[in-house]
Design a protein around this motif. Structure first.
Motif, PDB file in Angstrom:
ATOM      1  N   GLY A 212      -0.240  -7.349   1.168  1.00 24.06           N
ATOM      2  CA  GLY A 212      -0.349  -7.833   2.319  1.00 24.06           C
ATOM      3  C   GLY A 212       0.544  -9.224   2.344  1.00 24.06           C
ATOM      4  O   GLY A 212       1.121  -9.680   3.520  1.00 24.06           O
ATOM      5  N   PRO A 237      -0.117  -1.909   1.896  1.00 23.95           N
ATOM      6  CA  PRO A 237      -0.724  -2.484   2.804  1.00 23.95           C
ATOM      7  C   PRO A 237      -1.399  -3.803   2.384  1.00 23.95           C
ATOM      8  O   PRO A 237      -1.436  -3.997   1.223  1.00 23.95           O
ATOM      9  CB  PRO A 237      -1.657  -1.312   3.322  1.00 23.95           C
ATOM     10  CG  PRO A 237      -1.955  -0.542   2.040  1.00 23.95           C
ATOM     11  CD  PRO A 237      -0.640  -0.477   1.285  1.00 23.95           C
ATOM     12  N   TYR A 238      -2.125  -4.384   3.435  1.00 20.61           N
ATOM     13  CA  TYR A 238      -3.282  -5.386   3.045  1.00 20.61           C
ATOM     14  C   TYR A 238      -4.083  -4.538   1.951  1.00 20.61           C
ATOM     15  O   TYR A 238      -4.704  -3.502   2.365  1.00 20.61           O
ATOM     16  CB  TYR A 238      -3.714  -6.089   4.257  1.00 20.61           C
ATOM     17  CG  TYR A 238      -3.019  -7.037   4.988  1.00 20.61           C
ATOM     18  CD1 TYR A 238      -2.753  -8.152   4.538  1.00 20.61           C
ATOM     19  CD2 TYR A 238      -1.999  -6.567   6.022  1.00 20.61           C
ATOM     20  CE1 TYR A 238      -1.992  -9.201   5.142  1.00 20.61           C
ATOM     21  CE2 TYR A 238      -1.185  -7.671   6.358  1.00 20.61           C
ATOM     22  CZ  TYR A 238      -1.236  -8.699   6.088  1.00 20.61           C
ATOM     23  OH  TYR A 238      -0.335  -9.646   6.644  1.00 20.61           O
ATOM     24  N   GLN A 258      -1.374   1.204  11.256  1.00 23.31           N
ATOM     25  CA  GLN A 258      -1.261  -0.288  10.852  1.00 23.31           C
ATOM     26  C   GLN A 258      -0.555  -0.544   9.282  1.00 23.31           C
ATOM     27  O   GLN A 258       0.051  -1.464   9.191  1.00 23.31           O
ATOM     28  CB  GLN A 258      -2.648  -0.870  10.915  1.00 23.31           C
ATOM     29  CG  GLN A 258      -3.039  -0.759  12.153  1.00 23.31           C
ATOM     30  CD  GLN A 258      -4.506  -1.458  12.532  1.00 23.31           C
ATOM     31  OE1 GLN A 258      -5.224  -1.128  11.318  1.00 23.31           O
ATOM     32  NE2 GLN A 258      -4.926  -1.931  13.391  1.00 23.31           N
ATOM     33  N   LYS A 259      -1.090   0.349   8.536  1.00 25.49           N
ATOM     34  CA  LYS A 259      -0.530  -0.076   6.945  1.00 25.49           C
ATOM     35  C   LYS A 259       0.997   0.356   7.134  1.00 25.49           C
ATOM     36  O   LYS A 259       1.917  -0.178   6.621  1.00 25.49           O
ATOM     37  CB  LYS A 259      -1.117   1.163   6.277  1.00 25.49           C
ATOM     38  CG  LYS A 259      -2.571   0.956   6.091  1.00 25.49           C
ATOM     39  CD  LYS A 259      -3.309   1.937   4.979  1.00 25.49           C
ATOM     40  CE  LYS A 259      -4.727   1.973   4.944  1.00 25.49           C
ATOM     41  NZ  LYS A 259      -4.989   3.132   4.009  1.00 25.49           N
ATOM     42  N   THR A 262       2.870  -2.820   8.229  1.00 26.43           N
ATOM     43  CA  THR A 262       2.982  -3.672   7.044  1.00 26.43           C
ATOM     44  C   THR A 262       3.983  -3.314   5.873  1.00 26.43           C
ATOM     45  O   THR A 262       4.624  -4.199   5.700  1.00 26.43           O
ATOM     46  CB  THR A 262       1.488  -3.681   6.319  1.00 26.43           C
ATOM     47  OG1 THR A 262       0.579  -4.117   7.153  1.00 26.43           O
ATOM     48  CG2 THR A 262       1.697  -4.859   5.315  1.00 26.43           C
ATOM     49  N   SER A 266       7.198  -6.064   5.718  1.00 23.22           N
ATOM     50  CA  SER A 266       7.224  -6.850   4.332  1.00 23.22           C
ATOM     51  C   SER A 266       8.535  -6.264   3.416  1.00 23.22           C
ATOM     52  O   SER A 266       9.216  -7.114   2.959  1.00 23.22           O
ATOM     53  CB  SER A 266       5.992  -6.623   3.510  1.00 23.22           C
ATOM     54  OG  SER A 266       5.663  -5.215   3.413  1.00 23.22           O
TER      55      SER A 266
END
Length: 442
Positions: A212, A237-238, A258-259, A262, A266
């Motif tokens: 993350g 992901p985070y 959500q992943k 990310t 990033s």
């Protein structure tokens, strides 16, 4: 920590390096059916660095893992990364048959596992195993570079570790001058990059695992005086060490939707926009149990792709896949009108035997009909550090008492303890989305 994704180790015999003949440079790149070895170079440019494979610029569009290789090619990937040399010949052959390159990982011992870098016998055993792989496979056309160790540095303050790494790198260059050397660190904390620069002059490329916090890596590398190129060797992901927790300590896992965001955000910052970066390996091109069944896998255990595959395909090819993964906007868990969702967590504490109502909100970019699969699983108790292998917790199918499409009713188990409600949304085209909510039964 940043998180290690380790495999198994094996010990093999050592072949004297005096018997090795160096391979001459090639003018033309090998193609499938052409078994000539590849020649890989790192070249400094006016703005940064680039990788040349058989004289042609080569940007790593890779993934970590040995599975789903046809799907990787379909998504526009061109390389895989391994963590060890177990079944390396087979891995190289399978990659080569699909036009993929391989960053060959060489597992080095970790002090947290009891490895002692002050023990010459232990260090020599790791060194000889690594060099044996170079002797055996240096001329395989799929080899891209040699990855010496993965997150074995800890805080980076043990010079004996760096000495062992650089010794292997130096010996590799004597055996195989045609492929760069790399070592892989867990993030950039504790000034470990400065230590690596000081103690490892024979390392050509620095590999960094980051999740993350990946967007911070380019600045931190510059701050620590990085004087060579880097590869993002794991990203995703985070991680479970980077998210919030419930009052009883259960980590709050992002949804697959959500992943994917990310991965995309990033990657754009730390890889696609960085002239010092030679490319990246997304983690994990497969599935694994690490704190949950779904945290790091870009595929479900049942084989479906998740949206992380979609966004990497978009970055690698410039186009979205013809059929995309479903999207989850919320997973709601409630009893007696008290609710909490994945986007606004609350204390999901329920008495044994209670009826718990769950509902997922999902849609599909292509308008495909969606099917919903549900699970209640015990919270994982086999918690390891550094990505070490874990046992999956049991599921409780008898807890599901009613299913109505995207809604279900659970009955809380009679055994008190922490659990997770999982939902898998599939579209009939091998695409899926997933989410989970931790609950506590008292």
């Amino acid at each position: 920590m940043t998180g290690t994704r380790a495999g198994w180790m094996r010990y093999v015999g050592w072949m004297p390096v005096a018997l090795i003949c160096h391979t001459p440079a090639l003018a033309a790149p090998p193609t499938v059916g052409d078994r000539r070895p590849s020649i890989v170079r790192v070249e400094k440019t006016d703005t940064g660095y680039r990788l040349l494979r058989n004289s042609a610029p080569y940007v790593i569009k890779g993934a970590g893992g040995r599975n789903n290789l046809d799907a990787l090619v379909e998504a526009g990937g061109n390389s895989i990364r391994t963590w060890h040399t177990h079944n390396l010949g087979r891995t190289l052959d399978e990659a080569y048959e699909r036009g993929l390159s391989v960053t060959v990982g060489m597992w080095l011992g970790h002090e947290r596992h009891g490895f002692d870098y002050s023990n010459p016998q232990d260090v020599a055993r790791d060194r000889d195993r690594a060099l044996q792989a170079v002797v055996e496979y240096k001329d395989h056309p799929a080899v891209l570079m040699w990855g010496i160790g993965n997150e074995m540095e800890g805080d980076g303050d043990n010079p004996l570790i760096w000495k062992a790494v650089d010794d292997i790198a130096k010996r590799i260059k004597d055996i195989d001058p045609n492929h760069p050397t790399m070592t892989v660190v867990a993030g950039t904390g504790h000034d470990k990059v400065r230590e690596l620069i000081e103690h490892c002059p024979h390392i050509d490329v620095i590999g960094v695992n980051a999740y993350g916090d990946l967007s911070r890596i380019p600045g931190e590398l510059k701050q620590q005086g990085l004087d060579r190129p880097y590869v993002i060797t794991e990203f995703g992901p985070y991680g479970w060490w980077q998210v919030g927790k419930t009052p009883w300590g259960a980590e709050l896992e992002p949804t697959s939707t959500q992943k994917a965001e990310t991965y995309l955000e990033s990657y754009k910052v730390a890889v696609a926009g960085e002239p010092r970066c030679l490319g990246a390996y997304a983690f994990l091109w497969g599935d694994k149990q690490e704190h949950t069944r779904t945290w790091f896998g870009m595929f479900l255990p049942s084989g479906e792709r998740t949206a992380a595959v979609d966004v990497m395909s978009r970055e690698w090819t410039g186009q979205w896949p013809a059929n995309r993964c479903p999207r989850i906007s919320a997973l709601t868990v409630e009893m007696s009108g008290e609710s909490a969702t994945t986007t606004q967590p609350a204390a999901h504490v329920y008495p044994t035997g209670a009826k718990i109502h769950c509902s997922v909100q999902a849609d599909d970019p292509d308008g495909d009909k969606l099917v919903y699969r549900w699970e209640l699983r015990s919270e994982s108790t086999d918690r390891r550090s550094g990505g070490d292998r874990e046992q999956a917790p049991p599921d409780h199918p008898d807890a599901i008492v009613n299913v109505e499409g995207h809604n279900i009713t659970l009955r809380a188990p009679q055994t008190a303890g922490p659990y997770r409600v999982f939902v898998y949304v599939v579209d009939g085209h091998n695409n899926a989305a997933t989410a989970n909510v931790p609950i506590l039964v008292k």
